[in-house]
Motif scaffolding. Structure first.
Motif, PDB file in Angstrom:
ATOM      1  N   VAL A  11     -26.816 -34.739  49.301  1.00 19.01           N
ATOM      2  CA  VAL A  11     -27.259 -36.094  49.008  1.00 19.01           C
ATOM      3  C   VAL A  11     -28.354 -36.023  47.959  1.00 19.01           C
ATOM      4  O   VAL A  11     -29.393 -35.423  48.175  1.00 19.01           O
ATOM      5  CB  VAL A  11     -27.759 -36.824  50.261  1.00 19.01           C
ATOM      6  CG1 VAL A  11     -28.366 -38.180  49.891  1.00 19.01           C
ATOM      7  CG2 VAL A  11     -26.621 -37.037  51.221  1.00 19.01           C
ATOM      8  N   LEU A  40     -28.288 -41.499  46.571  1.00 15.75           N
ATOM      9  CA  LEU A  40     -29.172 -42.501  47.166  1.00 15.75           C
ATOM     10  C   LEU A  40     -30.207 -42.883  46.121  1.00 15.75           C
ATOM     11  O   LEU A  40     -30.732 -42.018  45.414  1.00 15.75           O
ATOM     12  CB  LEU A  40     -29.883 -41.959  48.410  1.00 15.75           C
ATOM     13  CG  LEU A  40     -29.036 -41.712  49.649  1.00 15.75           C
ATOM     14  CD1 LEU A  40     -29.910 -41.207  50.779  1.00 15.75           C
ATOM     15  CD2 LEU A  40     -28.321 -42.972  50.076  1.00 15.75           C
ATOM     16  N   THR A  83     -31.611 -40.174  54.133  1.00 15.01           N
ATOM     17  CA  THR A  83     -30.716 -39.190  53.519  1.00 15.01           C
ATOM     18  C   THR A  83     -29.898 -38.476  54.585  1.00 15.01           C
ATOM     19  O   THR A  83     -28.672 -38.366  54.474  1.00 15.01           O
ATOM     20  CB  THR A  83     -31.534 -38.159  52.710  1.00 15.01           C
ATOM     21  OG1 THR A  83     -32.287 -38.852  51.719  1.00 15.01           O
ATOM     22  CG2 THR A  83     -30.639 -37.144  52.053  1.00 15.01           C
ATOM     23  N   THR A 115     -27.301 -40.853  56.168  1.00 23.16           N
ATOM     24  CA  THR A 115     -26.171 -41.091  55.270  1.00 23.16           C
ATOM     25  C   THR A 115     -25.225 -39.912  55.294  1.00 23.16           C
ATOM     26  O   THR A 115     -24.004 -40.074  55.387  1.00 23.16           O
ATOM     27  CB  THR A 115     -26.671 -41.337  53.830  1.00 23.16           C
ATOM     28  OG1 THR A 115     -27.483 -42.510  53.829  1.00 23.16           O
ATOM     29  CG2 THR A 115     -25.505 -41.519  52.877  1.00 23.16           C
ATOM     30  N   ARG A 129     -23.230 -39.864  58.591  1.00 22.92           N
ATOM     31  CA  ARG A 129     -22.179 -40.883  58.658  1.00 22.92           C
ATOM     32  C   ARG A 129     -21.008 -40.567  57.733  1.00 22.92           C
ATOM     33  O   ARG A 129     -19.891 -40.988  57.989  1.00 22.92           O
ATOM     34  CB  ARG A 129     -22.756 -42.255  58.288  1.00 22.92           C
ATOM     35  CG  ARG A 129     -23.586 -42.883  59.386  1.00 22.92           C
ATOM     36  CD  ARG A 129     -23.907 -44.336  59.078  1.00 22.92           C
ATOM     37  NE  ARG A 129     -24.492 -44.545  57.767  1.00 22.92           N
ATOM     38  CZ  ARG A 129     -25.792 -44.467  57.495  1.00 22.92           C
ATOM     39  NH1 ARG A 129     -26.650 -44.212  58.458  1.00 22.92           N
ATOM     40  NH2 ARG A 129     -26.232 -44.686  56.281  1.00 22.92           N
ATOM     41  N   CYS A 130     -21.237 -39.856  56.646  1.00 20.84           N
ATOM     42  CA  CYS A 130     -20.208 -39.625  55.636  1.00 20.84           C
ATOM     43  C   CYS A 130     -19.484 -38.289  55.780  1.00 20.84           C
ATOM     44  O   CYS A 130     -18.653 -37.944  54.958  1.00 20.84           O
ATOM     45  CB  CYS A 130     -20.824 -39.717  54.242  1.00 20.84           C
ATOM     46  SG  CYS A 130     -21.326 -41.396  53.818  1.00 20.84           S
ATOM     47  N   CYS A 151     -18.680 -43.665  50.871  1.00 17.68           N
ATOM     48  CA  CYS A 151     -18.864 -42.246  51.142  1.00 17.68           C
ATOM     49  C   CYS A 151     -17.900 -41.417  50.303  1.00 17.68           C
ATOM     50  O   CYS A 151     -16.798 -41.750  50.068  1.00 17.68           O
ATOM     51  CB  CYS A 151     -18.616 -41.936  52.615  1.00 17.68           C
ATOM     52  SG  CYS A 151     -19.939 -42.542  53.660  1.00 17.68           S
TER      53      CYS A 151
END
Length: 111
Positions: free
Chosen positions: A63, A85, A93, A96, A99-100, A111
């Motif tokens: 990320v 981001l 971070t 995210t 979740r992705c 994503c």
């Protein structure tokens, strides 16, 4: 009581089904990064080498937390999945990235 339940045909079928289930796991390596161009290339190579040596199905997610250097192009050159981001906040971070990951049941859009 437990012995009689263990011998019950439906219970035995469920136990057999669970024991024969083939589970496919993917190791998601999550790397939050902010201006890490100096080290990210070697870090990603080391992570990939370790996962391949252990014969693990894996993905590497980097990320880009508002990087101003060459972190993003280096990450993509090393076959890492890159998420951008616009802000620099470590908790956001990590959330995210989590979740992705590929193993997420329903990754959010973007994503």
């Amino acid at each position: 009581m437990r012995d009689s339940l263990a011998r019950h045909p439906i219970t035995m079928r469920r136990q057999l089904h669970r024991s024969n289930a083939i589970l496919h796991h993917i190791l998601s390596i999550i790397v939050p990064a902010h201006d890490e161009a100096a080290l990210i290339g070697d870090t990603l190579v080391s992570m990939r080498t370790a996962a391949e040596t252990l014969r693990l199905d894996h993905e590497i997610i980097v990320v880009d937390g508002a990087c101003t250097d060459a972190t993003a192009p280096i990450a993509t050159a090393n076959d890492a999945r890159l998420l951008h981001l616009a802000h620099r906040q470590i908790a956001a971070t990590r959330n995210t990235q989590y979740r992705c990951r590929s193993s997420a049941r329903q990754p959010p859009s973007g994503c």
